[in-house]
Design a protein around this motif. Structure first.
Motif, PDB file in Angstrom:
ATOM      1  N   VAL A 121     -45.034  -2.422  -2.229  1.00  0.00           N
ATOM      2  CA  VAL A 121     -43.873  -1.631  -2.769  1.00  0.00           C
ATOM      3  C   VAL A 121     -43.017  -2.487  -3.396  1.00  0.00           C
ATOM      4  O   VAL A 121     -42.285  -2.435  -4.514  1.00  0.00           O
ATOM      5  CB  VAL A 121     -42.811  -1.574  -1.182  1.00  0.00           C
ATOM      6  CG1 VAL A 121     -41.798  -1.256  -0.777  1.00  0.00           C
ATOM      7  CG2 VAL A 121     -43.675  -0.358  -0.504  1.00  0.00           C
ATOM      8  N   SER A 122     -43.094  -4.496  -3.211  1.00  0.00           N
ATOM      9  CA  SER A 122     -42.958  -5.340  -4.148  1.00  0.00           C
ATOM     10  C   SER A 122     -43.102  -4.914  -5.093  1.00  0.00           C
ATOM     11  O   SER A 122     -42.441  -4.791  -6.332  1.00  0.00           O
ATOM     12  CB  SER A 122     -42.664  -7.024  -3.447  1.00  0.00           C
ATOM     13  OG  SER A 122     -42.609  -7.437  -4.134  1.00  0.00           O
ATOM     14  N   TYR A 136     -41.015  -9.976  -2.147  1.00  0.00           N
ATOM     15  CA  TYR A 136     -41.866  -9.090  -1.167  1.00  0.00           C
ATOM     16  C   TYR A 136     -41.133  -9.430   0.918  1.00  0.00           C
ATOM     17  O   TYR A 136     -41.595  -9.020   1.676  1.00  0.00           O
ATOM     18  CB  TYR A 136     -43.302 -10.869  -0.822  1.00  0.00           C
ATOM     19  CG  TYR A 136     -43.711 -10.743  -0.238  1.00  0.00           C
ATOM     20  CD1 TYR A 136     -44.961  -9.418   0.474  1.00  0.00           C
ATOM     21  CD2 TYR A 136     -44.324 -11.581   0.329  1.00  0.00           C
ATOM     22  CE1 TYR A 136     -45.643  -9.265   0.550  1.00  0.00           C
ATOM     23  CE2 TYR A 136     -46.169 -11.412   1.520  1.00  0.00           C
ATOM     24  CZ  TYR A 136     -46.248 -10.386   1.637  1.00  0.00           C
ATOM     25  OH  TYR A 136     -47.316  -9.950   2.487  1.00  0.00           O
ATOM     26  N   GLN A 137     -40.364 -10.264   0.811  1.00  0.00           N
ATOM     27  CA  GLN A 137     -39.844  -9.724   2.064  1.00  0.00           C
ATOM     28  C   GLN A 137     -39.220  -8.858   2.918  1.00  0.00           C
ATOM     29  O   GLN A 137     -39.119  -8.509   3.759  1.00  0.00           O
ATOM     30  CB  GLN A 137     -38.817 -11.132   1.905  1.00  0.00           C
ATOM     31  CG  GLN A 137     -39.246 -12.768   2.711  1.00  0.00           C
ATOM     32  CD  GLN A 137     -40.725 -12.621   4.058  1.00  0.00           C
ATOM     33  OE1 GLN A 137     -39.763 -12.703   5.040  1.00  0.00           O
ATOM     34  NE2 GLN A 137     -41.339 -13.394   3.574  1.00  0.00           N
ATOM     35  N   GLU A 138     -38.751  -8.607   1.482  1.00  0.00           N
ATOM     36  CA  GLU A 138     -38.215  -7.349   1.308  1.00  0.00           C
ATOM     37  C   GLU A 138     -38.533  -6.147   2.054  1.00  0.00           C
ATOM     38  O   GLU A 138     -39.244  -5.063   2.466  1.00  0.00           O
ATOM     39  CB  GLU A 138     -37.087  -7.271   0.830  1.00  0.00           C
ATOM     40  CG  GLU A 138     -35.493  -7.805   0.796  1.00  0.00           C
ATOM     41  CD  GLU A 138     -34.588  -7.461  -0.650  1.00  0.00           C
ATOM     42  OE1 GLU A 138     -33.957  -6.943   0.345  1.00  0.00           O
ATOM     43  OE2 GLU A 138     -34.649  -8.079  -1.483  1.00  0.00           O
ATOM     44  N   GLY A 139     -40.511  -6.050   0.783  1.00  0.00           N
ATOM     45  CA  GLY A 139     -40.993  -4.907   1.417  1.00  0.00           C
ATOM     46  C   GLY A 139     -41.743  -4.979   2.373  1.00  0.00           C
ATOM     47  O   GLY A 139     -42.661  -4.027   3.028  1.00  0.00           O
ATOM     48  N   HIS A 180     -39.877 -13.311 -10.411  1.00  0.00           N
ATOM     49  CA  HIS A 180     -41.463 -11.843 -10.496  1.00  0.00           C
ATOM     50  C   HIS A 180     -41.287 -11.835  -8.243  1.00  0.00           C
ATOM     51  O   HIS A 180     -41.040 -12.234  -7.839  1.00  0.00           O
ATOM     52  CB  HIS A 180     -42.535 -12.591 -10.166  1.00  0.00           C
ATOM     53  CG  HIS A 180     -43.727 -12.241 -10.123  1.00  0.00           C
ATOM     54  ND1 HIS A 180     -44.052 -11.140  -9.569  1.00  0.00           N
ATOM     55  CD2 HIS A 180     -43.856 -11.517 -11.335  1.00  0.00           C
ATOM     56  CE1 HIS A 180     -44.968 -10.529  -9.264  1.00  0.00           C
ATOM     57  NE2 HIS A 180     -45.440 -10.883 -11.006  1.00  0.00           N
ATOM     58  N   ALA A 181     -41.265 -10.461  -8.736  1.00  0.00           N
ATOM     59  CA  ALA A 181     -40.439 -10.608  -6.887  1.00  0.00           C
ATOM     60  C   ALA A 181     -41.976 -11.037  -6.269  1.00  0.00           C
ATOM     61  O   ALA A 181     -41.324 -10.660  -4.398  1.00  0.00           O
ATOM     62  CB  ALA A 181     -40.757  -8.290  -6.529  1.00  0.00           C
ATOM     63  N   LEU A 182     -42.905 -10.791  -6.467  1.00  0.00           N
ATOM     64  CA  LEU A 182     -44.080 -11.400  -4.864  1.00  0.00           C
ATOM     65  C   LEU A 182     -43.681 -12.842  -5.370  1.00  0.00           C
ATOM     66  O   LEU A 182     -45.036 -13.674  -3.890  1.00  0.00           O
ATOM     67  CB  LEU A 182     -45.183 -10.814  -5.613  1.00  0.00           C
ATOM     68  CG  LEU A 182     -45.606  -9.573  -5.253  1.00  0.00           C
ATOM     69  CD1 LEU A 182     -47.053  -8.899  -6.018  1.00  0.00           C
ATOM     70  CD2 LEU A 182     -45.323  -9.836  -3.786  1.00  0.00           C
ATOM     71  N   ASP A 183     -42.896 -13.696  -5.951  1.00  0.00           N
ATOM     72  CA  ASP A 183     -42.922 -15.102  -6.206  1.00  0.00           C
ATOM     73  C   ASP A 183     -41.897 -15.562  -4.728  1.00  0.00           C
ATOM     74  O   ASP A 183     -41.108 -14.756  -4.779  1.00  0.00           O
ATOM     75  CB  ASP A 183     -42.687 -15.230  -7.143  1.00  0.00           C
ATOM     76  CG  ASP A 183     -41.976 -17.159  -7.290  1.00  0.00           C
ATOM     77  OD1 ASP A 183     -42.715 -17.887  -6.058  1.00  0.00           O
ATOM     78  OD2 ASP A 183     -42.222 -17.537  -8.816  1.00  0.00           O
TER      79      ASP A 183
END
Ligand code: NAD
Length: 514
Positions: A102-103, A110-113, A332-335
């Motif tokens: 999702v992220s 990632y937290q929101e994912g 980056h969304a996963l950082d």
């Protein structure tokens, strides 16, 4: 952030480089639609692709779904709930990889994912309980020896059309309630996040198989909206369309479904505001405003877009906000250090740019941010620095929902004026007021207060729990989904009167002898 290798996560989610976009539960089809690739907004890299659904495939899916409904509606609701319970357990196992996808595909951090997958799990739990509580009323008849009650029957096929910003949770809110209601589901996800939809169907397929759920109960049609949109909305085989997306497309959905007198749940755009009164705890308000305004990079329907502040706290709060905005970690969304990820694509960046230009043109004052970021870490071209602007509520641009992190500051003198400004927009989704003064908080929640579907006190506008009915008024569409009694929209209501006398008295005492 160092380069990430996403292949192991795709493998864990049973995704290939090329995936079929049509599923009827456990059976997958490579289809006649166009092949489409999905790129991550975080680094611009190709993730994988999906072979889209064509119109003929769609009609086949609908026939399978119609057949499946005949048997699924006869399964006792608590047994349908048991299938949903197992879906919830399966989702728990995949929370991390699905949250990562999702992220990576949509761009939320990632937290929101993870939070989005948690919402899916929560609604499963809720729906399991609901499966034993599909209650109707009983009434006392005006006629002797008559009994009256109402009951809820399954409705049929529920068409779920979802927006890009909640790639998996919106489906779950609808599909899990529809399943326990005895309906079958046909899901058309946003083409920006097809892989998330395919991954979800791969996860639930195992449960469907183990429980011998008929093919056609949970269906996926990953289709180009230009190819399939109008066909689906006009399809008389679909008694209920649950549409989540922009007000512009929602109006078309309302018209097409309305023309055939079908039912629709419309979950459309918001223009959400927080009122900050002189009695607000400013530190609490600050966290709520920042999460609401920059979370998901301003791409939530409930994102905070307007702050309506009392003149006595305006300068202090503005300075606090600007200080936080200027230090926001964007990346980056996963950082794991990132708080603001990228916008979903270059179209969204263009909308952001255009909105900033319009704010300036209409007389607004940009106080921080508003630029597209450049440089090695931002090479995908989708990163922006969240913006704060001082404006007046009546500006055309302020009246619209720009799906990007732009926060408007507006000053007020009296609470009456604040509520008037608050309600003076076409949309009516989410709202909040920060105050420890009961007179202010109760006024905001009263008949003359917020006109939104969601009104909060000392909580921001975004991040709703699944237990409440979710949705909004005015151009937000009037739909309600998820918790409370939203399940009723997914069922057909029937009033029954049973005569256990030997007479045939007519209602209202009418005499009619033959
Ligand atoms: P969108 O309206 O562009 O797309 C929504 C869905 O409709 C997608 O599946 C898309 O493929 C499909 N679609 C797009 N154009 C279509 C057409 N011409 N005919 C038929 N179908 C079409 O919205 P989006 O950009 O994906 O999502 C952002 C919008 O969704 C925002 O306005 C946001 O506020 C809203 N939203 C509302 C809620 C809510 O619950 N109120 C939740 C999430 C998002």
């Amino acid at each position: 952030m160092k380069e990430i290798d996403f292949k192991p996560i795709l493998k864990e989610l049973h995704l290939e480089a090329k995936n079929p976009g049509v599923c009827t539960g456990t059976e997958w089809k490579y289809t006649t639609g166009k092949f489409i690739e999905s790129f991550s907004p975080s680094d611009g890299k190709l993730i994988a692709g999906v072979q889209q659904c064509g119109v003929e495939d769609y009609h086949e899916v609908i026939e399978t779904a119609k057949e499946a409904f005949k048997s699924w509606r006869m399964v006792p609701a608590p047994k349908r709930g048991e299938v949903v319970r197992q879906i919830g357990l399966e989702l728990r196992k995949y929370k991390e990889p699905l949250g990562k996808l999702v992220s990576y595909e949509m761009g939320k951090i990632y937290q929101e994912g993870l939070g989005e997958v948690q919402e899916m799990i929560d609604i499963c739990d809720f729906a399991v309980g609901q499966s034993r509580q599909l209650y109707g009323f009983t009434m006392h008849s005006e006629r002797a020896k008559h009994r009256m009650y109402d009951q809820y029957h399954p409705l049929g096929i529920v068409g779920v059309v979802s927006a890009f910003n909640f790639p998996v949770a919106v489906w779950a809110w609808n599909a899990m309630i529809a399943l326990v209601a005895g309906d079958v589901v046909v899901w058309k996800p946003s083409s920006k996040v097809y892989l998330c939809a395919v991954a979800v169907h791969k996860i639930v397929a195992k449960v469907l198989k183990e429980n011998s759920v008929p093919e056609g109960v949970l269906n996926l049609v990953a289709a180009d909206s230009k190819v399939l949109g109008d066909t689906l909305f006009s399809d008389k085989n679909i008694p209920l369309v649950s549409f989540t997306g922009s007000t512009r497309i929602g109006k078309k959905v309302g018209r097409l479904v309305g023309e055939r007198l079908g039912r629709s749940i419309l979950e459309l755009g918001g223009n959400n505001a927080i009122i900050i009164t002189p009695n607000a705890d400013l530190e609490m308000a600050l966290r709520a405003v920042v999460f609401g305004a920059v979370g998901t990079c301003g791409q939530r329907c409930t994102s905070t877009r307007r702050i309506i502040m009392h003149e006595s706290v305006y300068e202090t709060f503005k300075q606090k906000l600007v200080a936080v905005y200027e230090k926001l970690p964007i990346g980056h969304a996963l950082d794991e250090t990132t708080l603001v990820g990228p916008l979903v694509d270059n179209w969204a960046v263009q909308d952001f740019r255009n909105a900033i230009e319009r704010v300036k043109k209409e007389g607004g004052n940009i106080i921080t941010g508003g630029k597209v970021l450049e440089g090695e870490d931002y090479s995908s071209g989708t990163y922006v620095r969240p913006c704060i602007a001082e404006v007046e509520n009546h500006y055309d641009i302020v009246q619209e929902e720009t799906f990007a992190p732009i926060l408007y500051l507006i000053k007020y003198k009296t609470l009456e004026e604040a509520i008037q400004i608050h309600n003076d927009v076409p949309q009516g989704l989410s709202s909040a007021l920060f105050s420890t003064n009961m007179l202010e908080t109760e006024t905001f929640l009263s008949h003359e207060g917020s006109d939104c579907g969601i009104a909060n006190i000392n909580i921001g506008t975004s991040g709703a729990e699944i237990g409440g009915a979710f949705g909004g008024e005015k151009e937000t569409g009037g739909g309600r989904e998820s918790g409370s009694d939203a399940w009723k929209a997914y069922m057909r209501r029937q009033t029954n009167t049973i005569n256990f006398s030997t007479e045939l008295p007519l209602a209202q005492g009418i005499e009619f002898s033959v």
